[in-house]
Scaffold this motif. Structure first.
Motif, PDB file in Angstrom:
ATOM      1  N   LYS A  67      -9.625  -3.039   2.768  1.00 29.80           N
ATOM      2  CA  LYS A  67     -10.969  -2.947   2.181  1.00 29.80           C
ATOM      3  C   LYS A  67     -10.756  -1.604   1.279  1.00 29.80           C
ATOM      4  N   GLN A  68     -10.459  -0.536   1.745  1.00 28.33           N
ATOM      5  CA  GLN A  68     -10.501   0.534   0.976  1.00 28.33           C
ATOM      6  C   GLN A  68      -9.279   0.819  -0.141  1.00 28.33           C
ATOM      7  N   GLY A  69      -8.492  -0.369  -0.212  1.00 30.51           N
ATOM      8  CA  GLY A  69      -7.443  -0.375  -0.817  1.00 30.51           C
ATOM      9  C   GLY A  69      -6.210   0.366  -0.544  1.00 30.51           C
ATOM     10  N   LEU A  70      -5.968   0.619   0.738  1.00 27.71           N
ATOM     11  CA  LEU A  70      -4.829   1.782   1.145  1.00 27.71           C
ATOM     12  C   LEU A  70      -3.760   0.788   1.750  1.00 27.71           C
ATOM     13  N   VAL A  71      -4.006  -0.188   2.289  1.00 28.25           N
ATOM     14  CA  VAL A  71      -2.945  -1.118   2.594  1.00 28.25           C
ATOM     15  C   VAL A  71      -3.067  -2.619   1.917  1.00 28.25           C
ATOM     16  N   ARG A  72      -1.864  -3.402   2.252  1.00 28.04           N
ATOM     17  CA  ARG A  72      -1.824  -4.610   2.122  1.00 28.04           C
ATOM     18  C   ARG A  72      -1.524  -5.494   3.392  1.00 28.04           C
ATOM     19  N   PHE A  73      -2.494  -6.596   3.769  1.00 29.70           N
ATOM     20  CA  PHE A  73      -2.228  -7.110   5.166  1.00 29.70           C
ATOM     21  C   PHE A  73      -2.751  -8.502   4.951  1.00 29.70           C
ATOM     22  N   GLU A  74      -2.367  -9.300   5.689  1.00 33.67           N
ATOM     23  CA  GLU A  74      -2.475 -10.773   5.834  1.00 33.67           C
ATOM     24  C   GLU A  74      -2.775 -10.930   7.148  1.00 33.67           C
ATOM     25  N   LYS A  75      -3.761 -11.537   7.944  1.00 26.98           N
ATOM     26  CA  LYS A  75      -3.730 -11.768   9.226  1.00 26.98           C
ATOM     27  C   LYS A  75      -2.352 -12.238   9.764  1.00 26.98           C
ATOM     28  N   TYR A  76      -2.107 -11.797  10.911  1.00 24.67           N
ATOM     29  CA  TYR A  76      -0.682 -12.093  11.785  1.00 24.67           C
ATOM     30  C   TYR A  76       0.120 -11.904  10.759  1.00 24.67           C
ATOM     31  N   GLY A  77       0.296 -11.200   9.676  1.00 27.91           N
ATOM     32  CA  GLY A  77       1.368 -10.810   9.056  1.00 27.91           C
ATOM     33  C   GLY A  77       1.860  -9.239   9.205  1.00 27.91           C
ATOM     34  N   THR A  78       2.590  -8.652   8.095  1.00 29.30           N
ATOM     35  CA  THR A  78       2.905  -7.315   8.353  1.00 29.30           C
ATOM     36  C   THR A  78       1.988  -6.359   7.602  1.00 29.30           C
ATOM     37  N   VAL A  79       2.024  -5.202   7.804  1.00 29.99           N
ATOM     38  CA  VAL A  79       1.280  -4.258   7.089  1.00 29.99           C
ATOM     39  C   VAL A  79       2.008  -3.382   6.003  1.00 29.99           C
ATOM     40  N   SER A  80       1.681  -3.321   4.651  1.00 25.87           N
ATOM     41  CA  SER A  80       2.512  -2.357   4.158  1.00 25.87           C
ATOM     42  C   SER A  80       1.363  -1.533   3.189  1.00 25.87           C
ATOM     43  N   LEU A  81       2.011  -0.321   2.790  1.00 26.01           N
ATOM     44  CA  LEU A  81       0.953   0.512   2.126  1.00 26.01           C
ATOM     45  C   LEU A  81       1.036   0.137   0.759  1.00 26.01           C
ATOM     46  N   SER A  82      -0.439   0.591   0.089  1.00 25.78           N
ATOM     47  CA  SER A  82      -0.432   0.393  -1.311  1.00 25.78           C
ATOM     48  C   SER A  82      -0.016   1.752  -1.810  1.00 25.78           C
ATOM     49  N   SER A  83       0.133   1.966  -3.306  1.00 31.15           N
ATOM     50  CA  SER A  83       0.337   3.236  -3.741  1.00 31.15           C
ATOM     51  C   SER A  83      -0.540   4.297  -3.372  1.00 31.15           C
ATOM     52  N   ASP A  84      -1.888   4.147  -3.327  1.00 29.58           N
ATOM     53  CA  ASP A  84      -2.850   5.014  -2.924  1.00 29.58           C
ATOM     54  C   ASP A  84      -2.451   5.366  -1.388  1.00 29.58           C
ATOM     55  N   GLY A  85      -2.329   4.340  -0.661  1.00 26.37           N
ATOM     56  CA  GLY A  85      -2.157   4.491   1.162  1.00 26.37           C
ATOM     57  C   GLY A  85      -0.971   5.157   1.124  1.00 26.37           C
ATOM     58  N   ASN A  86       0.179   5.107   0.317  1.00 28.70           N
ATOM     59  CA  ASN A  86       1.233   5.895   0.420  1.00 28.70           C
ATOM     60  C   ASN A  86       1.168   7.103   0.382  1.00 28.70           C
ATOM     61  N   HIS A  87       0.532   7.593  -0.837  1.00 26.98           N
ATOM     62  CA  HIS A  87       0.233   8.783  -1.229  1.00 26.98           C
ATOM     63  C   HIS A  87      -0.647   9.513  -0.193  1.00 26.98           C
ATOM     64  N   LEU A  88      -1.683   9.046   0.309  1.00 28.53           N
ATOM     65  CA  LEU A  88      -2.428   9.519   1.378  1.00 28.53           C
ATOM     66  C   LEU A  88      -1.920   9.759   2.642  1.00 28.53           C
ATOM     67  N   GLY A  89      -1.015   8.541   3.030  1.00 26.23           N
ATOM     68  CA  GLY A  89      -0.311   8.589   4.182  1.00 26.23           C
ATOM     69  C   GLY A  89       0.634   9.549   4.232  1.00 26.23           C
ATOM     70  N   GLU A  90       1.350  10.006   2.997  1.00 25.84           N
ATOM     71  CA  GLU A  90       2.253  11.088   2.872  1.00 25.84           C
ATOM     72  C   GLU A  90       1.611  12.406   3.369  1.00 25.84           C
ATOM     73  N   TYR A  91       0.263  12.736   2.719  1.00 24.47           N
ATOM     74  CA  TYR A  91      -0.368  13.957   3.072  1.00 24.47           C
ATOM     75  C   TYR A  91      -0.751  13.986   4.635  1.00 24.47           C
ATOM     76  N   LEU A  92      -1.116  12.752   4.904  1.00 21.02           N
ATOM     77  CA  LEU A  92      -1.592  13.128   6.403  1.00 21.02           C
ATOM     78  C   LEU A  92      -0.500  13.259   7.097  1.00 21.02           C
ATOM     79  N   LEU A  93       0.686  12.835   7.164  1.00 23.92           N
ATOM     80  CA  LEU A  93       1.855  13.152   7.757  1.00 23.92           C
ATOM     81  C   LEU A  93       2.294  14.667   7.545  1.00 23.92           C
TER      82      LEU A  93
END
Length: 139
Positions: A67-93
Motif C-alpha cells: 500500500k505504501q508502494g514499497l513492494v510488489r506482492f500478490e497473495k501466495y506469491g513472492t515479494v519484490s521491492l519497488s524502486s522506492d522500496g529498494n532504495h529505502l531497504g538499502e539505507y535500512l541495511l
C-alpha cells in the motif's frame, strides 16, 4: 524555571515526524532487501522464518508495504521491492551495519544485535552518516 517547550514523549516525537512507515515496517523492508540480494524470489514463508513471525503476520505486513508502494506482492506469491522500496531497504541495511559496527566498537563485542535492533529506528540519517564518518576515522 528551565525552558521545557521542546520536550515531548517518545510518542509525541513520533507524531511530529508524520512518517508513514513504522518501525515494524522498516524491519520487514530491511529483511526483504537482505533476502533479495541473492536475486532469488522472496517468499512469505522465508520472510516469516527470518523474522520469527507467523506467515499470516508477514503476509499482512507485506500488504501494508505494498500500500505504501514499497513492494510488489500478490497473495501466495513472492515479494519484490519497488524502486522506492529498494532504495529505502538499502539505507535500512546500511543503517543497521553502521550501528552494528558502532555498538561492537563501543561495547567491545563481536555483535550487539539486540542493542542495534532497539535503537536503529530512532536514528535520523544525519546521525547515522556522522557515526559512519566517525567510525571511518577512529575505529
Amino acid at each position: 524555571m528551565p525552558q521545557t517547550d521542546n520536550f515531548y514523549t517518545l510518542k509525541g516525537y513520533s507524531l511530529l515526524e508524520h512518517t508513514k512507515i513504522t518501525s515494524s515496517m522498516e524491519d520487514y523492508l530491511e529483511m526483504i532487501y537482505r533476502l533479495s540480494q541473492d536475486s532469488q524470489p522472496v517468499r512469505i514463508k522465508e520472510l516469516a522464518e527470518c523474522l520469527h513471525v507467523k506467515p499470516s503476520s508477514a503476509s499482512k505486513m507485506t500488504g501494508n508495504l505494498k500500500k505504501q508502494g514499497l513492494v510488489r506482492f500478490e497473495k501466495y506469491g513472492t515479494v519484490s521491492l519497488s524502486s522506492d522500496g529498494n532504495h529505502l531497504g538499502e539505507y535500512l541495511l546500511f543503517r543497521h551495519q553502521v550501528l552494528t559496527r558502532f555498538f561492537s566498537y563501543v561495547n567491545q563485542k563481536s555483535s550487539d544485535l539486540e542493542q542495534v535492533e532497539k535503537v536503529e529506528h530512532f536514528m535520523n540519517p544525519e546521525t547515522v552518516y556522522n557515526i559512519q564518518k566517525w567510525l571511518d576515522k577512529f575505529a
